[in-house]
Scaffold this motif. Structure first.
Motif, PDB file in Angstrom:
ATOM      1  N   TRP A  87       8.010  -3.434  -1.712  1.00 11.95           N
ATOM      2  CA  TRP A  87       8.399  -2.908  -1.246  1.00 11.95           C
ATOM      3  C   TRP A  87       7.974  -1.646  -0.426  1.00 11.95           C
ATOM      4  O   TRP A  87       7.797  -1.153   0.376  1.00 11.95           O
ATOM      5  N   GLY A  88       7.060  -1.196  -1.205  1.00 13.48           N
ATOM      6  CA  GLY A  88       6.710   0.254  -1.530  1.00 13.48           C
ATOM      7  C   GLY A  88       5.404   0.049  -0.749  1.00 13.48           C
ATOM      8  O   GLY A  88       5.314   0.978   0.427  1.00 13.48           O
ATOM      9  N   TRP A  89       4.264  -1.021  -0.449  1.00 14.63           N
ATOM     10  CA  TRP A  89       3.239  -1.901   0.162  1.00 14.63           C
ATOM     11  C   TRP A  89       4.000  -1.872   1.642  1.00 14.63           C
ATOM     12  O   TRP A  89       3.097  -1.048   2.290  1.00 14.63           O
ATOM     13  N   ARG A  90       5.251  -2.336   1.959  1.00 12.61           N
ATOM     14  CA  ARG A  90       5.542  -2.628   2.931  1.00 12.61           C
ATOM     15  C   ARG A  90       6.137  -1.208   3.979  1.00 12.61           C
ATOM     16  O   ARG A  90       5.786  -1.542   4.771  1.00 12.61           O
ATOM     17  N   GLY A  91       6.806  -1.003   3.757  1.00  7.37           N
ATOM     18  CA  GLY A  91       7.065   0.330   3.860  1.00  7.37           C
ATOM     19  C   GLY A  91       6.288   1.421   4.616  1.00  7.37           C
ATOM     20  O   GLY A  91       6.328   2.180   5.399  1.00  7.37           O
ATOM     21  N   VAL A  92       5.150   1.667   3.922  1.00  5.43           N
ATOM     22  CA  VAL A  92       3.721   2.110   4.738  1.00  5.43           C
ATOM     23  C   VAL A  92       3.149   0.842   5.937  1.00  5.43           C
ATOM     24  O   VAL A  92       2.966   1.596   6.308  1.00  5.43           O
ATOM     25  N   LEU A  93       2.763   0.022   5.292  1.00  2.00           N
ATOM     26  CA  LEU A  93       2.441  -1.156   6.439  1.00  2.00           C
ATOM     27  C   LEU A  93       3.208  -1.791   8.047  1.00  2.00           C
ATOM     28  O   LEU A  93       2.630  -2.053   8.323  1.00  2.00           O
ATOM     29  N   GLY A  94       4.247  -1.727   7.315  1.00  2.00           N
ATOM     30  CA  GLY A  94       5.541  -2.532   8.217  1.00  2.00           C
ATOM     31  C   GLY A  94       5.136  -4.335   7.896  1.00  2.00           C
ATOM     32  O   GLY A  94       4.875  -4.684   6.884  1.00  2.00           O
ATOM     33  N   GLY A  95       6.260  -5.045   8.396  1.00  2.11           N
ATOM     34  CA  GLY A  95       5.501  -6.471   8.550  1.00  2.11           C
ATOM     35  C   GLY A  95       4.942  -7.411   8.957  1.00  2.11           C
ATOM     36  O   GLY A  95       4.299  -8.398   9.053  1.00  2.11           O
ATOM     37  N   ASP A  96       3.212  -6.504   9.435  1.00  3.53           N
ATOM     38  CA  ASP A  96       2.435  -7.502  10.360  1.00  3.53           C
ATOM     39  C   ASP A  96       1.519  -7.838   9.871  1.00  3.53           C
ATOM     40  O   ASP A  96       0.913  -8.564   9.595  1.00  3.53           O
ATOM     41  N   GLN A  97       1.240  -6.957   8.500  1.00  2.00           N
ATOM     42  CA  GLN A  97       0.080  -7.163   7.124  1.00  2.00           C
ATOM     43  C   GLN A  97       0.269  -8.391   6.493  1.00  2.00           C
ATOM     44  O   GLN A  97       1.993  -8.353   5.501  1.00  2.00           O
ATOM     45  N   PRO A  98      -0.971  -9.194   6.255  1.00  2.00           N
ATOM     46  CA  PRO A  98      -0.448 -10.312   5.427  1.00  2.00           C
ATOM     47  C   PRO A  98      -0.075  -9.811   3.767  1.00  2.00           C
ATOM     48  O   PRO A  98      -1.464  -9.104   3.317  1.00  2.00           O
ATOM     49  N   VAL A  99       0.003 -10.112   2.643  1.00  2.00           N
ATOM     50  CA  VAL A  99       0.315  -9.832   1.586  1.00  2.00           C
ATOM     51  C   VAL A  99      -0.598 -10.316   0.882  1.00  2.00           C
ATOM     52  O   VAL A  99      -1.053 -10.080  -0.339  1.00  2.00           O
ATOM     53  N   GLU A 100      -1.152 -11.681   1.176  1.00  2.00           N
ATOM     54  CA  GLU A 100      -2.155 -12.224   0.122  1.00  2.00           C
ATOM     55  C   GLU A 100      -2.869 -11.837  -0.471  1.00  2.00           C
ATOM     56  O   GLU A 100      -3.384 -11.799  -2.195  1.00  2.00           O
ATOM     57  N   PRO A 101      -3.398 -10.586   0.312  1.00  2.00           N
ATOM     58  CA  PRO A 101      -4.392 -10.145  -0.657  1.00  2.00           C
ATOM     59  C   PRO A 101      -4.278  -8.781  -1.817  1.00  2.00           C
ATOM     60  O   PRO A 101      -5.164  -8.654  -2.736  1.00  2.00           O
ATOM     61  N   VAL A 102      -2.767  -8.680  -1.863  1.00  2.00           N
ATOM     62  CA  VAL A 102      -2.326  -7.825  -2.999  1.00  2.00           C
ATOM     63  C   VAL A 102      -1.699  -8.136  -3.862  1.00  2.00           C
ATOM     64  O   VAL A 102      -1.300  -7.866  -5.002  1.00  2.00           O
ATOM     65  N   PRO A 181     -11.213  -2.830  -0.796  1.00  2.00           N
ATOM     66  CA  PRO A 181     -12.213  -2.328  -0.564  1.00  2.00           C
ATOM     67  C   PRO A 181     -12.230  -1.889  -1.949  1.00  2.00           C
ATOM     68  O   PRO A 181     -11.451  -0.678  -2.492  1.00  2.00           O
ATOM     69  N   ALA A 182     -13.749  -1.589  -3.020  1.00  2.00           N
ATOM     70  CA  ALA A 182     -13.943  -1.015  -3.964  1.00  2.00           C
ATOM     71  C   ALA A 182     -13.515   0.112  -4.655  1.00  2.00           C
ATOM     72  O   ALA A 182     -12.964   1.127  -5.202  1.00  2.00           O
ATOM     73  N   PRO A 183     -13.427   1.684  -3.643  1.00  2.00           N
ATOM     74  CA  PRO A 183     -12.852   2.687  -4.032  1.00  2.00           C
ATOM     75  C   PRO A 183     -11.860   3.076  -3.626  1.00  2.00           C
ATOM     76  O   PRO A 183     -10.968   3.571  -4.431  1.00  2.00           O
TER      77      PRO A 183
END
Length: 383
Positions: A87-102, A181-183
């Protein structure tokens, strides 16, 4: 109720009408959080299957050891830390980004949690966790049953330390699989490392307090709660999620800090209450251990401060061999001092502060609703 899974938009799955009086938004949030937990458990199961298999190729005993570690990772738990991180991640990006990468990063938090639990159980000499024998107890029992040489309890403790060590290495490996990304992943790692250091610091203060409980203070007990529990249960996972999303808004980070610290401290204060008054069948841990050991929790420190001379004598006269009726009487004494009421007010004050923090910043509305619900759920619980 149709569900798009963890990558979908939660607002698409909210039912138009509640069922049996259930709030539709809260029902949807619960369903969506379950999806995240299922996804995290899937990542963990796949990762651990490969790791256990690889260690089993070295030696059958290594495979058995790794399988024991795997079972403690997958054997229950509420997945609180990955949930707050999501939810910390979702609070920033909203609901349109796929969560699989994280997802690997979210799952890594559960491996870190298992490391902390297994080591904590050794340090506290706890016998049960999540309704089953703790790792060191279970390993010791197998050692004794097999008729092996040496002290079974000592062997169990040694193996449990190694289980915890393996879990923290596994956490590093899984975190490295995060598709960023690595950075950015390096920045995520900085916050992750800080979380680990703060966890160790809080654990040290916790065991230090047990060596001199009469000179411990409520402020210091809250400091332990801040670092041992708030940091790695709510605050750092929330900031970890924000970092995974690449958050750069100082106002958002400030709000997350305030929310996470307040909810995390409230979470620990609730644990203090459950440690005395919780139902072992629900908590999975024996009740009354804090009373037996005189552990300087905020609850018991307040009880001694508020106690009459007679009540203080009763509290100070407790010993590790106290039976259940004596523990029940002492639990009543703690209530009579007014300490339970004081702790409940402290919990309410922290939740109010956490919710106020969310009002100070722009955040995805679905995440805001979830964080409000999680703040309440984390402190109005029976386990």
């Amino acid at each position: 109720m149709a569900n798009d899974g963890p990558t979908g938009n939660l607002l698409h799955v909210v039912p138009e009408q509640s069922v049996d009086g259930e709030d539709p938004i809260q029902a949807a949030l619960a369903a969506y959080t379950r999806d995240i937990i299922v996804a995290v458990d899937r990542i963990l199961a796949e990762f651990l299957a490969a790791e256990v298999g690889a260690l089993g190729e070295i030696d059958a005993a290594m495979g058995e050891f790794a399988a024991t570690a795997r079972d403690y990772v997958l054997g229950g738990g509420k997945r609180v830390r990955p949930t707050f991180a999501y939810w910390g991640w979702r609070g920033v990006l909203g609901g349109d980004q796929p969560v699989e990468p994280v997802l690997p990063a979210l799952a890594a938090l559960e491996l870190l949690h298992t490391f902390a639990l297994v080591h904590d159980d050794v340090m506290d000499a706890s016998t049960t966790r999540r309704g089953r024998p703790t790792a060191h107890v279970a390993v010791a029992a197998r050692h004794a049953a097999d008729g092996r040489n040496g002290d079974s309890e000592r062997f169990g403790e040694a193996v449990a330390v190694l289980i915890g060590d393996l879990c923290i290495v596994w956490a590093d490996q899984l975190l490295a699989r995060t598709a960023l990304p690595a950075p950015q992943l390096l920045e995520v790692r900085r916050g992750y490392d800080r979380m680990r250091v703060e966890t160790v610091a809080g654990q040290y203060l916790d065991i230090l307090g047990e060596t001199d409980p009469t000179n411990w203070s409520v402020d210091r007990a809250l400091r332990v709660a801040r670092y041992k529990t708030a940091s790695y249960t709510v605050l750092r996972p929330l900031l970890f999620g924000a970092s995974l999303a690449g958050a750069g808004d100082p106002a958002l980070i400030t709000a997350y800090n305030r929310y996470g610290r307040s909810v995390g401290e409230a979470f620990q204060l609730c644990d203090d209450l459950l440690g005395v008054y919780g139902d072992p069948c629900t908590t999975g841990k024996p009740a009354g251990d804090d009373l037996r050991t005189g552990k300087p929790t905020a609850l018991l420190i307040l009880a001694r401060q508020l106690a009459t001379p007679a009540q203080r004598r009763a509290l100070d006269g407790t010993g590790p061999r106290a039976d259940e009726p004596e523990i029940a009487r002492l639990a009543e004494v703690v209530v009579d001092t007014g300490a339970v009421d004081r702790i409940e007010r402290m919990i309410d004050e922290r939740i109010e502060d956490a919710l106020s923090a969310l009002d100070t910043v722009a955040v995805d509305e679905t995440a805001r609703t979830a964080l409000v619900g999680l703040a309440t759920a984390a402190t109005r619980r029976s386990a």
